[in-house]
Scaffold this motif. Structure first.
Motif, PDB file in Angstrom:
ATOM      1  N   ALA A   3       0.833  -1.198   0.000  1.00  0.00           N
ATOM      2  CA  ALA A   3       0.000   0.000   0.000  1.00  0.00           C
ATOM      3  C   ALA A   3       0.867   1.247   0.000  1.00  0.00           C
ATOM      4  CB  ALA A   3      -0.926  -0.009   1.218  1.00  0.00           C
ATOM      5  N   ILE A   4       1.906   1.214   0.821  1.00  0.00           N
ATOM      6  CA  ILE A   4       2.791   2.379   0.908  1.00  0.00           C
ATOM      7  C   ILE A   4       3.472   2.621  -0.434  1.00  0.00           C
ATOM      8  CG2 ILE A   4       4.946   3.216   1.962  1.00  0.00           C
ATOM      9  CD1 ILE A   4       3.933   1.812   4.563  1.00  0.00           C
ATOM     10  N   MET A   5       3.876   1.515  -1.082  1.00  0.00           N
ATOM     11  CA  MET A   5       4.524   1.646  -2.381  1.00  0.00           C
ATOM     12  C   MET A   5       3.600   2.298  -3.404  1.00  0.00           C
ATOM     13  SD  MET A   5       6.862  -1.632  -3.149  1.00  0.00           S
ATOM     14  CE  MET A   5       6.188  -1.972  -4.746  1.00  0.00           C
ATOM     15  N   ALA A   6       2.357   1.810  -3.437  1.00  0.00           N
ATOM     16  CA  ALA A   6       1.377   2.340  -4.399  1.00  0.00           C
ATOM     17  C   ALA A   6       1.116   3.818  -4.131  1.00  0.00           C
ATOM     18  CB  ALA A   6       0.083   1.540  -4.318  1.00  0.00           C
ATOM     19  N   LYS A   7       1.078   4.161  -2.863  1.00  0.00           N
ATOM     20  CA  LYS A   7       0.800   5.530  -2.460  1.00  0.00           C
ATOM     21  C   LYS A   7       1.947   6.450  -2.863  1.00  0.00           C
ATOM     22  CE  LYS A   7      -1.680   7.281   1.523  1.00  0.00           C
ATOM     23  NZ  LYS A   7      -2.143   6.856   2.835  1.00  0.00           N
ATOM     24  N   GLU A   8       3.144   6.000  -2.552  1.00  0.00           N
ATOM     25  CA  GLU A   8       4.307   6.842  -2.830  1.00  0.00           C
ATOM     26  C   GLU A   8       4.488   7.071  -4.317  1.00  0.00           C
ATOM     27  OE1 GLU A   8       7.512   4.989  -0.817  1.00  0.00           O
ATOM     28  OE2 GLU A   8       7.111   6.034   1.073  1.00  0.00           O
ATOM     29  N   ALA A   9       4.250   6.017  -5.078  1.00  0.00           N
ATOM     30  CA  ALA A   9       4.378   6.149  -6.537  1.00  0.00           C
ATOM     31  C   ALA A   9       3.411   7.210  -7.049  1.00  0.00           C
ATOM     32  CB  ALA A   9       4.104   4.812  -7.208  1.00  0.00           C
ATOM     33  N   ALA A  10       2.188   7.191  -6.511  1.00  0.00           N
ATOM     34  CA  ALA A  10       1.189   8.163  -6.946  1.00  0.00           C
ATOM     35  C   ALA A  10       1.594   9.567  -6.524  1.00  0.00           C
ATOM     36  CB  ALA A  10      -0.178   7.800  -6.379  1.00  0.00           C
ATOM     37  N   GLU A  11       2.087   9.689  -5.298  1.00  0.00           N
ATOM     38  CA  GLU A  11       2.498  11.010  -4.815  1.00  0.00           C
ATOM     39  C   GLU A  11       3.636  11.575  -5.652  1.00  0.00           C
ATOM     40  OE1 GLU A  11       3.208  10.294  -0.711  1.00  0.00           O
ATOM     41  OE2 GLU A  11       1.063  10.378  -0.247  1.00  0.00           O
ATOM     42  N   GLU A  12       4.540  10.681  -5.989  1.00  0.00           N
ATOM     43  CA  GLU A  12       5.675  11.079  -6.816  1.00  0.00           C
ATOM     44  C   GLU A  12       5.198  11.633  -8.163  1.00  0.00           C
ATOM     45  OE1 GLU A  12       9.576  11.730  -7.585  1.00  0.00           O
ATOM     46  OE2 GLU A  12       8.756  11.007  -5.690  1.00  0.00           O
ATOM     47  N   ALA A  13       4.265  10.917  -8.751  1.00  0.00           N
ATOM     48  CA  ALA A  13       3.754  11.309 -10.061  1.00  0.00           C
ATOM     49  C   ALA A  13       2.937  12.597  -9.996  1.00  0.00           C
ATOM     50  CB  ALA A  13       2.906  10.178 -10.642  1.00  0.00           C
ATOM     51  N   VAL A  52      -5.002  11.848  -7.366  1.00  0.00           N
ATOM     52  CA  VAL A  52      -4.705  10.419  -7.499  1.00  0.00           C
ATOM     53  C   VAL A  52      -3.992   9.925  -6.243  1.00  0.00           C
ATOM     54  CG1 VAL A  52      -3.611   8.648  -8.894  1.00  0.00           C
ATOM     55  CG2 VAL A  52      -4.506  10.700  -9.984  1.00  0.00           C
ATOM     56  N   LYS A  53      -4.664   9.027  -5.542  1.00  0.00           N
ATOM     57  CA  LYS A  53      -4.122   8.531  -4.262  1.00  0.00           C
ATOM     58  C   LYS A  53      -3.140   7.395  -4.482  1.00  0.00           C
ATOM     59  CE  LYS A  53      -6.665  10.116  -0.560  1.00  0.00           C
ATOM     60  NZ  LYS A  53      -6.463  10.107   0.858  1.00  0.00           N
ATOM     61  N   SER A  54      -3.456   6.540  -5.410  1.00  0.00           N
ATOM     62  CA  SER A  54      -2.578   5.404  -5.652  1.00  0.00           C
ATOM     63  C   SER A  54      -2.786   4.938  -7.080  1.00  0.00           C
ATOM     64  CB  SER A  54      -2.890   4.262  -4.691  1.00  0.00           C
ATOM     65  OG  SER A  54      -4.184   3.776  -4.927  1.00  0.00           O
ATOM     66  N   HIS A  55      -1.811   4.236  -7.600  1.00  0.00           N
ATOM     67  CA  HIS A  55      -2.000   3.721  -8.946  1.00  0.00           C
ATOM     68  C   HIS A  55      -1.144   2.485  -9.173  1.00  0.00           C
ATOM     69  CE1 HIS A  55       1.767   5.892  -9.699  1.00  0.00           C
ATOM     70  NE2 HIS A  55       1.934   5.058 -10.708  1.00  0.00           N
ATOM     71  N   ILE A  56      -1.526   1.718 -10.152  1.00  0.00           N
ATOM     72  CA  ILE A  56      -0.718   0.589 -10.588  1.00  0.00           C
ATOM     73  C   ILE A  56      -0.785   0.541 -12.113  1.00  0.00           C
ATOM     74  CG2 ILE A  56      -2.688  -0.949 -10.093  1.00  0.00           C
ATOM     75  CD1 ILE A  56       0.854  -2.220  -9.868  1.00  0.00           C
ATOM     76  N   ILE A  57       0.371   0.494 -12.731  1.00  0.00           N
ATOM     77  CA  ILE A  57       0.388   0.409 -14.191  1.00  0.00           C
ATOM     78  C   ILE A  57       1.257  -0.779 -14.596  1.00  0.00           C
ATOM     79  CG2 ILE A  57      -0.070   2.838 -14.650  1.00  0.00           C
ATOM     80  CD1 ILE A  57       2.936   3.228 -14.977  1.00  0.00           C
ATOM     81  N   GLY A  58       1.139  -1.147 -15.842  1.00  0.00           N
ATOM     82  CA  GLY A  58       1.947  -2.246 -16.351  1.00  0.00           C
ATOM     83  C   GLY A  58       1.539  -3.596 -15.795  1.00  0.00           C
ATOM     84  N   LEU A  59       0.246  -3.899 -15.856  1.00  0.00           N
ATOM     85  CA  LEU A  59      -0.234  -5.179 -15.324  1.00  0.00           C
ATOM     86  C   LEU A  59       0.067  -6.341 -16.260  1.00  0.00           C
ATOM     87  CD1 LEU A  59      -3.716  -4.232 -13.901  1.00  0.00           C
ATOM     88  CD2 LEU A  59      -1.727  -4.918 -12.603  1.00  0.00           C
ATOM     89  N   GLY A  60       0.298  -6.037 -17.512  1.00  0.00           N
ATOM     90  CA  GLY A  60       0.537  -7.109 -18.475  1.00  0.00           C
ATOM     91  C   GLY A  60      -0.770  -7.730 -18.942  1.00  0.00           C
ATOM     92  N   ASP A  61      -0.667  -8.908 -19.529  1.00  0.00           N
ATOM     93  CA  ASP A  61      -1.866  -9.552 -20.072  1.00  0.00           C
ATOM     94  C   ASP A  61      -2.611 -10.369 -19.030  1.00  0.00           C
ATOM     95  OD1 ASP A  61      -1.494  -8.535 -22.597  1.00  0.00           O
ATOM     96  OD2 ASP A  61      -0.086 -10.124 -23.121  1.00  0.00           O
ATOM     97  N   VAL A  62      -1.871 -10.825 -18.024  1.00  0.00           N
ATOM     98  CA  VAL A  62      -2.496 -11.645 -16.992  1.00  0.00           C
ATOM     99  C   VAL A  62      -2.608 -10.819 -15.722  1.00  0.00           C
ATOM    100  CG1 VAL A  62      -2.381 -13.819 -15.750  1.00  0.00           C
ATOM    101  CG2 VAL A  62      -1.313 -13.611 -17.993  1.00  0.00           C
ATOM    102  N   PRO A  63      -3.831 -10.528 -15.283  1.00  0.00           N
ATOM    103  CA  PRO A  63      -3.955  -9.751 -14.053  1.00  0.00           C
ATOM    104  C   PRO A  63      -3.635 -10.623 -12.844  1.00  0.00           C
ATOM    105  CG  PRO A  63      -6.125 -10.379 -14.854  1.00  0.00           C
ATOM    106  CD  PRO A  63      -5.135 -10.902 -15.844  1.00  0.00           C
ATOM    107  N   HIS A  64      -2.817 -10.108 -11.950  1.00  0.00           N
ATOM    108  CA  HIS A  64      -2.548 -10.829 -10.715  1.00  0.00           C
ATOM    109  C   HIS A  64      -3.070 -10.031  -9.549  1.00  0.00           C
ATOM    110  CE1 HIS A  64      -0.351 -14.121 -12.333  1.00  0.00           C
ATOM    111  NE2 HIS A  64       0.438 -13.320 -13.014  1.00  0.00           N
TER     112      HIS A  64
END
Lengths: 141, 288
Positions: A96-106, B134-146
């Motif tokens: 969670a912290i990683m996801a948060k920090e990445a967003a804050e950075e961006a 934007v509070k959090s994000h995830i990119i680059g999941l690829g073709d298979v979501p994990h």
């Protein structure tokens, strides 16, 4: 016929096992739990370990390794909700912290308020483009 | 014959483009099948965990999980936006983002603050560009979501909900209806409403091992995660089929353009030949 209970082992990404079982052993968080048919309804969390299922038609036990999850016993139905990842409070927290920090950075290098006019303008432009392409195709035929 | 060489080059370049779009169409078609399988594979878990959650919400009076409690005043809203990582998939992301932006505008008009969590590159860069929180994000999941890679992003929102920073949580993604049709949808995740869970078949209370709270907490978290995972799996199936359709129409378009260009090219060639012949004939007539 032997007394059996239906058991489903599912994870979020795939269905792992489904069938009738005479007896199962689950590595519950408080210690291993063996369950026979007609067990009382129960919910418990599972820690990483091997799940042993003695199926009705097979003398040998089926072994399934799971990295944690939940066990639910209903009358006539046992469900194992397996985790697909190794979970732990600290591990989850770190993610969670990683996801948060990445967003804050961006977010650092930009103005603070959401510009709805800009967002809508951008999107309607994209939609208009797609529609124009579709119309172009229709007029040609 | 100045124009004909240029036209030939143009034809060649469109043919190359067509080769690429054709290849992408076929890649998307094969990925689509797998993505659909994965989408179906995630359904049993979601169905099972929904049943358990439904039972729990009815069965356990001494401990009510915060996810099940409706808040009277809704001031802050969390939104999880599920998009694709790559483009070239028709109006997939645009339609989904349009739905969320319209909804966000309505919330804003009601005086509610919005924080966004973005899954997928397209949604993230868009939200970032237009200045959403934007509070959090995830990119680059690829073709298979994990699920593993989604946990962090979801947890940020769940923590915010528990801490009272957001009062409602929504997810916006593209629902897969069939290969030709995908629809952007907005779904409320938190608080879980009774209708969403459905009523269980039969009532009973469970034995909780070791005790109710940690088990219910774990279950509720898994439930929300499975809903989001489902949304991502469904979005990926939508992405591939949308891309396949888009690339198919691009290939068809390229084919048409090539046809048109060939016509122009042949006309130019014919005109050049006719001109040459008439010049020769004219020349011969002048000599004799």
């Amino acid at each position: 016929m032997a007394n059996t209970v239906h058991i489903d082992v599912v994870s979020a990404e795939a269905s792992i096992f489904a069938g009738e079982a005479e007896f199962i052993v689950v590595p519950a968080s408080a210690g291993e739990v063996g369950i026979f048919p007609n067990h009382a309804p129960m919910v418990t969390s599972i820690k990483p370990g091997a799940l042993r299922i003695k199926t009705a038609d097979n003398a040998e036990e089926t072994l399934i390794f799971i990295s944690g999850g939940l066990l639910e016993v209903q009358p006539g139905l046992i469900t194992v909700l397996a985790d697909t990842a190794v979970r732990g409070h600290d591990l989850d927290e770190a993610k969670a912290i990683m996801a948060k920090e990445a967003a804050e950075e961006a977010m650092k290098n930009r103005n603070s308020d959401m510009d709805y006019a800009k967002a809508q303008a951008e999107l309607s432009e994209a939609v208009a483009q797609i529609q124009a392409i579709e119309r172009l195709r229709k007029t040609k035929h | 014959m100045a124009g004909s060489k240029e036209i030939r080059t143009k034809i060649k370049s469109v043919e190359n483009t067509r080769k690429i779009t054709k290849a992408m169409e076929m890649v998307a078609a094969s990925k689509m099948r797998k993505a659909q399988d994965r989408m179906r594979a995630s359904r049993p878990y979601a169905e099972k965990i929904r049943n358990v959650a439904a039972h729990l919400s009815f069965a356990n009076p001494e401990y009510k999980h915060p996810y099940l409690l409706k808040r009277d005043v809704v001031k802050n809203i969390g939104l999880i936006v599920v998009s694709s990582d790559k483009g070239l998939c028709g109006g997939l992301n645009t339609n989904m983002l349009r739905l969320s932006v319209n909804q966000m505008k309505n919330w804003e008009a009601e005086g509610k603050a919005i924080s966004v969590s973005a899954i997928g590159n397209k949604g993230f860069s868009f939200m970032n560009r237009v200045g959403a929180n934007v509070k959090s994000h995830i990119i680059g999941l690829g073709d298979v979501p994990h699920l593993e890679s989604l946990i962090g992003t979801i947890k940020v929102m769940l923590d915010a909900y528990e801490a009272g920073e957001i009062d409602q949580l929504y997810v916006c993604y593209t629902k897969f209806i069939n290969t030709m049709k995908q629809e952007p949808v907005m779904q409320q995740l938190l608080p879980l409403s009774g209708e969403q869970l459905g009523s269980p078949k039969g009532h009973w209370d469970y034995i909780y091992e070791p005790e109710a709270k940690p088990v219910v907490d774990q279950l509720m978290m898994r439930y929300i995660e499975s809903l989001v995972y489902n949304a991502v799996a469904e979005n990926m199936a939508s992405e591939q089929s949308s891309r396949m359709v888009a690339m198919k129409s691009a290939s068809d378009n390229a084919k048409e353009v090539i046809g048109d260009l060939k016509l122009v090219y042949n006309k130019a060639r014919q005109a050049a030949i006719t001109k040459e012949i008439s010049e020769i004939v004219g020349g011969a007539a002048a000599v004799s």
